[in-house]
Each structure stands twice: as structure tokens, then as C-alpha cells.
Design a protein around this motif. Structure first.
Motif, PDB file in Angstrom:
ATOM      1  N   PRO A 155       0.839  -1.205   0.000  1.00 50.74           N
ATOM      2  CA  PRO A 155       0.000   0.000   0.000  1.00 50.74           C
ATOM      3  C   PRO A 155       0.871   1.250   0.000  1.00 50.74           C
ATOM      4  CG  PRO A 155       0.008  -1.043   2.166  1.00 50.74           C
ATOM      5  CD  PRO A 155       0.689  -1.990   1.233  1.00 50.74           C
ATOM      6  N   GLN A 156       0.404   2.283  -0.682  1.00 50.00           N
ATOM      7  CA  GLN A 156       1.165   3.522  -0.789  1.00 50.00           C
ATOM      8  C   GLN A 156       0.428   4.650  -0.069  1.00 50.00           C
ATOM      9  OE1 GLN A 156       4.233   3.837  -2.210  1.00 50.00           O
ATOM     10  NE2 GLN A 156       4.145   1.605  -2.441  1.00 50.00           N
ATOM     11  N   PRO A 157       1.155   5.461   0.711  1.00 47.54           N
ATOM     12  CA  PRO A 157       0.499   6.578   1.404  1.00 47.54           C
ATOM     13  C   PRO A 157       0.238   7.736   0.453  1.00 47.54           C
ATOM     14  CG  PRO A 157       2.846   6.580   1.880  1.00 47.54           C
ATOM     15  CD  PRO A 157       2.587   5.353   1.043  1.00 47.54           C
ATOM     16  N   ALA A 158      -0.792   8.490   0.761  1.00 52.44           N
ATOM     17  CA  ALA A 158      -1.079   9.698  -0.013  1.00 52.44           C
ATOM     18  C   ALA A 158       0.009  10.732   0.259  1.00 52.44           C
ATOM     19  CB  ALA A 158      -2.444  10.254   0.376  1.00 52.44           C
ATOM     20  N   SER A 159       0.266  11.567  -0.729  1.00 53.74           N
ATOM     21  CA  SER A 159       1.302  12.587  -0.570  1.00 53.74           C
ATOM     22  C   SER A 159       0.916  13.827  -1.360  1.00 53.74           C
ATOM     23  CB  SER A 159       2.662  12.059  -1.039  1.00 53.74           C
ATOM     24  OG  SER A 159       2.604  11.695  -2.407  1.00 53.74           O
ATOM     25  N   GLY A 160       1.593  14.901  -1.070  1.00 47.14           N
ATOM     26  CA  GLY A 160       1.323  16.161  -1.753  1.00 47.14           C
ATOM     27  C   GLY A 160       2.051  17.290  -1.042  1.00 47.14           C
ATOM     28  N   TYR A 161       1.496  18.485  -1.143  1.00 48.70           N
ATOM     29  CA  TYR A 161       2.128  19.655  -0.533  1.00 48.70           C
ATOM     30  C   TYR A 161       1.129  20.379   0.359  1.00 48.70           C
ATOM     31  CZ  TYR A 161       6.235  19.244  -3.486  1.00 48.70           C
ATOM     32  OH  TYR A 161       7.392  18.799  -4.078  1.00 48.70           O
ATOM     33  N   VAL A 162       1.644  20.889   1.469  1.00 46.95           N
ATOM     34  CA  VAL A 162       0.850  21.709   2.373  1.00 46.95           C
ATOM     35  C   VAL A 162       1.581  23.035   2.560  1.00 46.95           C
ATOM     36  CG1 VAL A 162       1.918  20.930   4.524  1.00 46.95           C
ATOM     37  CG2 VAL A 162      -0.465  21.646   4.523  1.00 46.95           C
ATOM     38  N   THR A 163       0.815  24.089   2.745  1.00 46.05           N
ATOM     39  CA  THR A 163       1.398  25.428   2.861  1.00 46.05           C
ATOM     40  C   THR A 163       1.365  25.895   4.312  1.00 46.05           C
ATOM     41  OG1 THR A 163       0.685  25.985   0.624  1.00 46.05           O
ATOM     42  CG2 THR A 163       1.231  27.821   2.090  1.00 46.05           C
ATOM     43  N   PHE A 164       2.550  26.215   4.842  1.00 48.43           N
ATOM     44  CA  PHE A 164       2.669  26.862   6.145  1.00 48.43           C
ATOM     45  C   PHE A 164       2.825  28.365   5.886  1.00 48.43           C
ATOM     46  CE2 PHE A 164       4.098  22.576   6.810  1.00 48.43           C
ATOM     47  CZ  PHE A 164       3.693  22.245   8.095  1.00 48.43           C
ATOM     48  N   GLY A 165       2.216  29.209   6.725  1.00 46.52           N
ATOM     49  CA  GLY A 165       2.356  30.638   6.455  1.00 46.52           C
ATOM     50  C   GLY A 165       1.964  31.536   7.612  1.00 46.52           C
ATOM     51  N   ARG A 166       2.185  32.822   7.357  1.00 49.33           N
ATOM     52  CA  ARG A 166       1.757  33.887   8.270  1.00 49.33           C
ATOM     53  C   ARG A 166       1.462  35.118   7.430  1.00 49.33           C
ATOM     54  NH1 ARG A 166       4.977  34.953  12.697  1.00 49.33           N
ATOM     55  NH2 ARG A 166       4.408  37.157  12.660  1.00 49.33           N
ATOM     56  N   ARG A 167       0.496  35.918   7.896  1.00 49.77           N
ATOM     57  CA  ARG A 167       0.076  37.095   7.138  1.00 49.77           C
ATOM     58  C   ARG A 167       0.884  38.339   7.512  1.00 49.77           C
ATOM     59  NH1 ARG A 167      -4.119  33.988   8.518  1.00 49.77           N
ATOM     60  NH2 ARG A 167      -5.429  33.161   6.821  1.00 49.77           N
ATOM     61  N   SER A 168       1.424  38.368   8.688  1.00 50.38           N
ATOM     62  CA  SER A 168       2.223  39.521   9.134  1.00 50.38           C
ATOM     63  C   SER A 168       3.703  39.223   8.966  1.00 50.38           C
ATOM     64  CB  SER A 168       1.922  39.831  10.603  1.00 50.38           C
ATOM     65  OG  SER A 168       2.202  38.696  11.409  1.00 50.38           O
ATOM     66  N   THR A 296       0.587   9.419   7.310  1.00 55.41           N
ATOM     67  CA  THR A 296       1.219   8.474   8.238  1.00 55.41           C
ATOM     68  C   THR A 296       0.680   7.060   8.081  1.00 55.41           C
ATOM     69  OG1 THR A 296      -0.410   9.081   9.922  1.00 55.41           O
ATOM     70  CG2 THR A 296       1.702  10.248   9.956  1.00 55.41           C
ATOM     71  N   VAL A 297      -0.477   6.933   7.432  1.00 55.26           N
ATOM     72  CA  VAL A 297      -1.083   5.613   7.228  1.00 55.26           C
ATOM     73  C   VAL A 297      -1.233   5.376   5.727  1.00 55.26           C
ATOM     74  CG1 VAL A 297      -3.081   4.148   7.652  1.00 55.26           C
ATOM     75  CG2 VAL A 297      -2.334   5.771   9.403  1.00 55.26           C
ATOM     76  N   PRO A 298      -0.668   4.284   5.191  1.00 53.14           N
ATOM     77  CA  PRO A 298      -0.810   4.033   3.755  1.00 53.14           C
ATOM     78  C   PRO A 298      -2.244   3.683   3.390  1.00 53.14           C
ATOM     79  CG  PRO A 298       0.248   2.167   4.836  1.00 53.14           C
ATOM     80  CD  PRO A 298       0.120   3.235   5.864  1.00 53.14           C
ATOM     81  N   GLY A 299      -2.570   3.924   2.129  1.00 55.49           N
ATOM     82  CA  GLY A 299      -3.900   3.588   1.650  1.00 55.49           C
ATOM     83  C   GLY A 299      -4.650   4.805   1.157  1.00 55.49           C
ATOM     84  N   PRO A 300      -5.802   4.583   0.543  1.00 48.57           N
ATOM     85  CA  PRO A 300      -6.575   5.679  -0.056  1.00 48.57           C
ATOM     86  C   PRO A 300      -7.219   6.616   0.960  1.00 48.57           C
ATOM     87  CG  PRO A 300      -7.780   3.607  -0.211  1.00 48.57           C
ATOM     88  CD  PRO A 300      -6.428   3.267   0.306  1.00 48.57           C
ATOM     89  N   ARG A 301      -7.229   6.241   2.234  1.00 51.21           N
ATOM     90  CA  ARG A 301      -7.856   7.102   3.243  1.00 51.21           C
ATOM     91  C   ARG A 301      -7.178   8.463   3.312  1.00 51.21           C
ATOM     92  NH1 ARG A 301      -7.357   7.716   9.059  1.00 51.21           N
ATOM     93  NH2 ARG A 301      -9.358   8.392   9.927  1.00 51.21           N
ATOM     94  N   GLY A 302      -5.895   8.510   2.974  1.00 52.94           N
ATOM     95  CA  GLY A 302      -5.162   9.769   3.043  1.00 52.94           C
ATOM     96  C   GLY A 302      -5.415  10.701   1.878  1.00 52.94           C
ATOM     97  N   ASN A 303      -6.158  10.261   0.868  1.00 52.29           N
ATOM     98  CA  ASN A 303      -6.472  11.130  -0.268  1.00 52.29           C
ATOM     99  C   ASN A 303      -7.560  12.123   0.143  1.00 52.29           C
ATOM    100  OD1 ASN A 303      -4.703   9.577  -1.803  1.00 52.29           O
ATOM    101  ND2 ASN A 303      -6.324   8.228  -2.532  1.00 52.29           N
ATOM    102  N   VAL A 304      -7.225  13.402   0.188  1.00 50.67           N
ATOM    103  CA  VAL A 304      -8.194  14.422   0.608  1.00 50.67           C
ATOM    104  C   VAL A 304      -8.184  15.575  -0.382  1.00 50.67           C
ATOM    105  CG1 VAL A 304      -8.039  13.834   3.057  1.00 50.67           C
ATOM    106  CG2 VAL A 304      -6.485  15.546   2.100  1.00 50.67           C
ATOM    107  N   LEU A 305      -9.270  16.334  -0.373  1.00 50.37           N
ATOM    108  CA  LEU A 305      -9.405  17.469  -1.275  1.00 50.37           C
ATOM    109  C   LEU A 305      -8.633  18.673  -0.751  1.00 50.37           C
ATOM    110  CD1 LEU A 305     -13.221  17.191  -2.030  1.00 50.37           C
ATOM    111  CD2 LEU A 305     -11.323  16.408  -3.462  1.00 50.37           C
ATOM    112  N   ILE A 328      -4.516  16.183  -1.979  1.00 45.20           N
ATOM    113  CA  ILE A 328      -3.504  15.202  -1.561  1.00 45.20           C
ATOM    114  C   ILE A 328      -3.929  13.866  -2.164  1.00 45.20           C
ATOM    115  CG2 ILE A 328      -2.328  14.119   0.376  1.00 45.20           C
ATOM    116  CD1 ILE A 328      -1.864  17.132   0.135  1.00 45.20           C
ATOM    117  N   THR A 329      -3.089  13.283  -2.992  1.00 48.01           N
ATOM    118  CA  THR A 329      -3.469  12.083  -3.747  1.00 48.01           C
ATOM    119  C   THR A 329      -2.364  11.025  -3.679  1.00 48.01           C
ATOM    120  OG1 THR A 329      -2.537  13.012  -5.772  1.00 48.01           O
ATOM    121  CG2 THR A 329      -4.866  13.443  -5.348  1.00 48.01           C
TER     122      THR A 329
END
Length: 519
Positions: A155-168, A296-305, A328-329
Motif C-alpha cells: 500500500p502507498q500513502p497519499a502525498s502532496g504539498y501543504v502550505t505553512f504561512g503567516r500574514r504579518s 502516516t497511514v498508507p492507503g486511499p484514506r489519506g487522499n483528501v481534497l 492530496i493524492t
């Protein structure tokens, strides 16, 4: 042979039958017709033995008859092989266990044992079918396909990119007197990455302490100070100092956890960052960092919009928000049994197509094909295979080639060139041997040999002689002449083999026999 699974009812029924029946073993003698059974017998249910080496159940009143407490073999019926054992199954008048009705102690025990035997049969059935790629499943299928060097895709875990940020803007730090050695270069890098403002640059120019002017002597680009060609510069080999204000770096360490939001803890999906990163200024006057993450958990459960990951379970200094701006796919389950079977079969087909023996075997399977020769790297050119086929329908042969050849391989199909062979043999016969019979047998042997030669096989002189001498009545061979015709060219040999190229095949034409008698 397919495994035969017995049901619970069959198992219990057979055990009940064993309680009410008995068996007696005899050794059959052709001189004995009657065989007595011990005690009083109610009935004989079967007689089994060996006939011509094969186990057989004999037919009552056809092969044998039952009389009170003995059986008698019927004249004209089938009997066991002499000296072999046969077994008589019968119902005795008295049995030690009589109560086998449902609910009885005996019946209850038999049914308990029957359940265990049924379970054992199930295990045996599973073990049997676990050895075949079409019926094995789970770990058993993994072991079967391992023979081909194939492993189940995990099984393969979902992966992608997340943005960390601050407005000031981040907190600033003041740097005074950062020392830089001037070696004549045009550009120098300041130690802090994000410079907000340079307030003062001082050094020695033409031997005089000088405060250099922005835009006249230098410019600032990011965290780099670039000296202008028309402005003043520090003297070669001296140092200059820079006072400036910089933004404090806000880092996101590798292994930082982020997650989706849900009021139910079991529905929360957690991800971790897979590399270190820092916030950088954007064109939208915010500070952000796009960081790769993996579930952290492999499988399709990690695929989110997009927009689903918004929680930073453990706050990071300087980070005001976290969000995934894209989906995240990539999360998939382990390869299913069906997918693994299909992949293994395709691998087997591809592996087979890559071999010359598989091509030869496939062509030989075409009806009418009698001989095949496969040549690789024709004219020393890789990727070209030449097949020479004798017999069979040409269209079906081409179809078989196209189905079997590997991708990128060119296969040239042709027929063998005929080599017509004539054999003249002068035999020395013993006295009173019929010439016609000897002639027929010698010609038959020689023609059979020539017809058996495959594409590219030579005619062996000694073989022709040996076949003639093998006929009864032939004492010796006075002379053998073998002629071979290719197109208009004819070669005759009295001692040497007829050499055939790998694109030719021998065709027997004339076999002429003459004689000499032993005086």
C-alpha cells in the motif's frame, strides 16, 4: 487430480458405516473358488481386488456369489490376479455398537470427530488450491508469484504539498557591524537570508574611512550587497562592515505533523513533512512555505481534497496557519490478488516472448509443421530473427509469429530450400535370402531416415550404411553412392556425408537397391 472435498454428512455417514460393517482380507489363488467369512454374515456389501494391476470392485452375482458365510467366484466372471489380495466388506450378524441414533453417545462422538475431519479437509483443500496462480490468494499467492521474481505492490500513502504561512511580517533582528573581507568581487552575501533594510556600510576607500552610499556606491538585492562600477569601493584586502535589519527565519522542521479537522478523533488523518523548510516572502505580502508531506497511514484514506488539512497539532513558533492548496493524492491499497495475478501472467507472457525456444515451440504447435529452425542476429544484425519452417499453413505460421515475437524484434519467415537426395546401394546378400523382401526393408529404412532429417541436418554416410546392414539377410555392403541435387548442381559422394546448410532440408527422391550374392 482435483481434490475431492467431503461434506460433514458424508464423513459421519462413512464412520457410521464402518461401525456396522467389517472387512476380511484374502489372498486369491486360482485353485481356490470358495472363501469363508468369520461368524454369521448378514450381507456382503463389496469385494475389491486387483485385476491386471488395476484396482477393481467386483460385481455381485456376475463375478462372485454370496452364500450365508462365504463367497464363491463365478465361472466366467472376472477374478483377481493370482497371488494378490482382495478385501471383502460385509455386515456381521452381531456388532458391538448398536445404538447410533441421533443424540446417542456414539453418534455425538462421531459428529464431534466429523467436524474436526471436515475442518482438516478444508485446510487440505486450501493447501491444494494455494499452489496454483488462478486459485491461490493472499500470502499463498505471494509465494507462487515469487517464483517469477514478482512481489505484491505494498500500500502507498497519499502525498502532496501543504502550505505553512503567516500574514504579518516575522520578527526582526538588528545586525550591527557584520564584517566582510573585500577581495575585489562585485557581490557579497550577508549572513542572514531575509534582509529588510541596510542602514550603514562603512569601510576604507583610498586609505580614508568612508561610509558608502546606497544606490550610489552599492545596491541591496535580497541578502546580497552589490558594488556599483561607478561608485566608490573598499580598498583591496581591507574589510568593510554592514549594519542592517533582518527578518528572523521561521523554520518548519522535517517530521512536523499536520492533520485534517474532525470532532471525532478516529476520523482525523495525520500527515508529516518529509523535508526541512523555511517561510519565504510572497508577492501577496505574506510569508509561506510549500512543504511536501506524506500520510502516516498508507492507503486511499489519506487522499483528501484541497483545503482539508488545516490543523497543526503542535504549534510552531511564527506559523499562523497551515492549509493544503491542492488535493492530496496517491494513496492506494496493497495490490489486490486479481491485479497481482494479472501482472504475473503478463510478466510470464512477456518473458516467454523474449526467448527463441518459445518462438520455436509456438511455430511447432501450428498444424502441419514438421521442422523449424530459428536463427538469431541474421547477418550479425541484432533485433532480427529468421525462422525457416517446413510444412504448415503459411498464414497460420505468420499469425503465430506475430503473437509470440517480442516488441521491437523483426522476424523473417521463409521455407527451406530443397536438397533432393538419391541413394544407390549395392548389397551383398546371404544365400537363399529373398531379394524383394530385403530390398523393401532397406528402402523403407533409408527413406524413413531421410524423411526424419530436420532443416539443416546433414545426411550421414555411416547412418545409411548402418540402416542397410540392420536388415536381416544383408551380409555386407559392396557400394553406396549418395547424390544430392540443388537446383542444377549435383554432388555425388561414395564415402563422405552430404552437407546441408541451415536453410536447406533433405528430400528423399530415389533409393535404388542392387545385389551381389555370396558364393
Amino acid at each position: 487430480m482435483p481434490i475431492e472435498k467431503k461434506t460433514f454428512q458424508q464423513i459421519v455417514g462413512e464412520m457410521l458405516k464402518m461401525l456396522s460393517e467389517a472387512t476380511e482380507e484374502f489372498v486369491y489363488s486360482k485353485n481356490v473358488v470358495r472363501y469363508s467369512l468369520p461368524g454369521k454374515v448378514l450381507d456382503v456389501t463389496s469385494v475389491e481386488g486387483t485385476v491386471n494391476g488395476v484396482t477393481r470392485t467386483f460385481v455381485r452375482d456376475v463375478d462372485y456369489k454370496f452364500y450365508e458365510n462365504y463367497i464363491e467366484w463365478v465361472y466366467g466372471g472376472i477374478r483377481p490376479d493370482d497371488g494378490t489380495k482382495f478385501i471383502v466388506t460385509y455386515k456381521p450378524e452381531r456388532v458391538e455398537i448398536t445404538d447410533t441414533s441421533p443424540g446417542s453417545v456414539v453418534r455425538t462422538l462421531l459428529e464431534a470427530v466429523g467436524r474436526e475431519i471436515e475442518y482438516l479437509n478444508l485446510l487440505i483443500e486450501q493447501a491444494y488450491y494455494s499452489g496454483f496462480i488462478d486459485t491461490a490468494s493472499g500470502e499463498s499467492l505471494d509465494l507462487v508469484v515469487a517464483i517469477l521474481g514478482i512481489r505484491r505492490k505494498p500500500p502507498q500513502p497519499a502525498s502532496g504539498y501543504v502550505t505553512f504561512g503567516r500574514r504579518s511580517e516575522p520578527e526582526t533582528i538588528q545586525v550591527n557591524g557584520e564584517i566582510i573581507f573585500y577581495d575585489g568581487s562585485v557581490e557579497y552575501v550577508l549572513k542572514n537570508r531575509f534582509v529588510k533594510e541596510v542602514s550603514k556600510v562603512k569601510g576604507i576607500s583610498n586609505g580614508v574611512a568612508t561610509e558608502f552610499r546606497s544606490e550610489a556606491d552599492y545596491i541591496i538585492s535580497g541578502n546580497r550587497i552589490r558594488w556599483l562600477p561607478t561608485g566608490r569601493r573598499p580598498d583591496q584586502g581591507t574589510t568593510f562592515t554592514v549594519d542592517y535589519t533582518a527578518y528572523r527565519e521561521i523554520s518548519i522542521p522535517k517530521g512536523t505533523r499536520v492533520s485534517t479537522y474532525s470532532p471525532k478523533p478516529e476520523e482525523i488523518i495525520t500527515y508529516i513533512t518529509v523535508e526541512d523548510s523555511i517561510l519565504k516572502p510572497t508577492s501577496e505580502e505574506s510569508w509561506e512555505a510549500d512543504v511536501p508531506i506524506v500520510c502516516t497511514v498508507p492507503g486511499p484514506r489519506g487522499n483528501v481534497l484541497a483545503g482539508s488539512i488545516t490543523v497543526l497539532p503542535q504549534p510552531l513558533v511564527g506559523i499562523e496557519y497551515v492549509i493544503n492548496k491542492v488535493d492530496i493524492t496517491g494513496g492506494v491499497d496493497a495490490e489486490s490478488d486479481r491485479e497481482l495475478r494479472d501482472r504475473a501472467k503478463r510478466a510470464l507472457e512477456i518473458a516467454g516472448k523474449a526467448t527463441l525456444p518459445s518462438l520455436e515451440t509456438t511455430i511447432k504447435s501450428v498444424e502441419g509443421v514438421s521442422s523449424v529452425l530459428v536463427k538469431e542476429a541474421v547477418d550479425n544484425v541484432p533485433g532480427i530473427i529468421k525462422v525457416i519452417v517446413d510444412g504448415g499453413n503459411a498464414e497460420k505460421i505468420v499469425e503465430a509469429i506475430e503473437k509470440t515475437r517480442a516488441a521491437g524484434i523483426k522476424v523473417e519467415f521463409s521455407r527451406p530450400k530443397p536438397v533432393y537426395v538419391d541413394v544407390d546401394i549395392t548389397l551383398v546378400l546371404e544365400k537363399k535370402v529373398p531379394e524383394a523382401e530385403v530390398s523393401r526393408k532397406v528402402e523403407e529404412n533409408v527413406r524413413s531416415y531421410l524423411s526424419s532429417l530436420k532443416i539443416g541436418e546433414d545426411v550421414l554416410f555411416y547412418k545409411v550404411a548402418a540402416l542397410a546392414l540392420a536388415v536381416e539377410g544383408v551380409k555386407d555392403i559392396a557400394e553406396i553412392v549418395i547424390g544430392a541435387q540443388r537446383d542444377e548442381a549435383v554432388v555425388r559422394s561414395e564415402k563422405e556425408n552430404i552437407v546441408v546448410s541451415d536453410e536447406e532440408k533433405v528430400l528423399a527422391r530415389n533409393v535404388r537397391i542392387s545385389y551381389r550374392r555370396v558364393e
